[in-house]
Design an enzyme around this catalytic site. Sequence first.
Site, PDB file in Angstrom:
ATOM      1  N   SER A 171       0.838  -1.199   0.000  1.00 33.16           N
ATOM      2  CA  SER A 171       0.000   0.000   0.000  1.00 33.16           C
ATOM      3  C   SER A 171       0.875   1.251   0.000  1.00 33.16           C
ATOM      4  CB  SER A 171      -0.979  -0.063   1.181  1.00 33.16           C
ATOM      5  OG  SER A 171      -2.031   0.842   1.037  1.00 33.16           O
ATOM      6  N   ASP A 265     -10.064  -3.926  -5.314  1.00 35.29           N
ATOM      7  CA  ASP A 265      -9.294  -2.933  -4.565  1.00 35.29           C
ATOM      8  C   ASP A 265      -9.314  -1.619  -5.352  1.00 35.29           C
ATOM      9  OD1 ASP A 265      -7.316  -1.425  -3.287  1.00 35.29           O
ATOM     10  OD2 ASP A 265      -5.824  -3.018  -3.297  1.00 35.29           O
ATOM     11  N   HIS A 295      -7.986  -5.124  -0.710  1.00 32.55           N
ATOM     12  CA  HIS A 295      -6.830  -4.460  -0.109  1.00 32.55           C
ATOM     13  C   HIS A 295      -6.596  -5.036   1.294  1.00 32.55           C
ATOM     14  CE1 HIS A 295      -4.150  -0.985  -0.638  1.00 32.55           C
ATOM     15  NE2 HIS A 295      -4.231  -0.802   0.669  1.00 32.55           N
TER      16      HIS A 295
END
Length: 324
Positions: A171, A265, A295
């Site tokens: 991320s 995501d 995610h």
Amino acid sequence: MNKTLAAVAPGTWQPPLTAKMASVVERMARAGHPSLDQLTPEEAKASYEKGAGVLEVPKPDLARIEDFSIAARDGFEMPARLYAPSLAKLPVLVYFHGGGFTVGNIRTHDTLCRVLSLKSGCAVVSVDYRLAPAHKFPTASDDAWDAFAFIANEGARLGLDTSRLAVGGDSAGGTLAAVCAILARDAGLPLALQMLIYPGTAAHQDTASHQRFANGPLLTKALIDYFFGQYVRTPADRDDWRFAPLLADDVEGVAPAWIGLAECDPVVDEGIAYADKLRAAGVAVDLEIYRGVIHEFLKMGRAIPEALQAQDDAARALKEALKP
């Protein structure tokens, strides 16, 4: 049950979640915890840490786990943790945790770093870069580069083989890893692999996948806006390639990439776009898109088989890139 619980705009198709992923999402909804964007930054940090290990595999034991610190350019002593499956001189992955530049720390990603170290046979150095809102852009980026450069230049003193070096993150940490890969090229530092796990790469969250998953599951438009609202100083920061690596002028000659994305995501499209950008510049890219997961799935190995597969795939890429 094989459909996402998220509400979507009429006519907007969403790929279905796997049955196990849908079950996790349903349990999260039933638990009724407030979304992080409904909390103060300090409350969000605590809440994220409290929930970080709930769905993870048991922590593997490793031969070597050491806490130390790395001096940032302004003198701040950045906490770091070294993981290694043996006492041998091993190649190393410098790892940056996710959390929207606002939450997360070494502890929230402890199990994942242990797993990557054990499965790959490599050392892993996890870096506690400074977080928003106390430390806004580009502090996280500067800290990440300072940590990476320290390991590249001084890691031999820690018993590491810095001639075999990788950088990675998930991320926001994937964003930082991509930035470090570009800076490593510019600095002439050897880098064998950039391991980017559902990285943020775009200046503005306006892709089709951001629209498709604006209401989640888990990572929503509101939460992304909250994180970036803590991190950026002005709208101009978004147009800096250190925030959005897709805006980098030139990525020719950066390290080969392993990119792991979740199909369901918001950031999946910008991950694909970055893979395309690297490939267009002649960079070798191994792109894996894990179907029906969201995610953060990589840290859900106790419940989601795709998490175990992605951990295996990432470790295999590391082992291959860092072999003698």
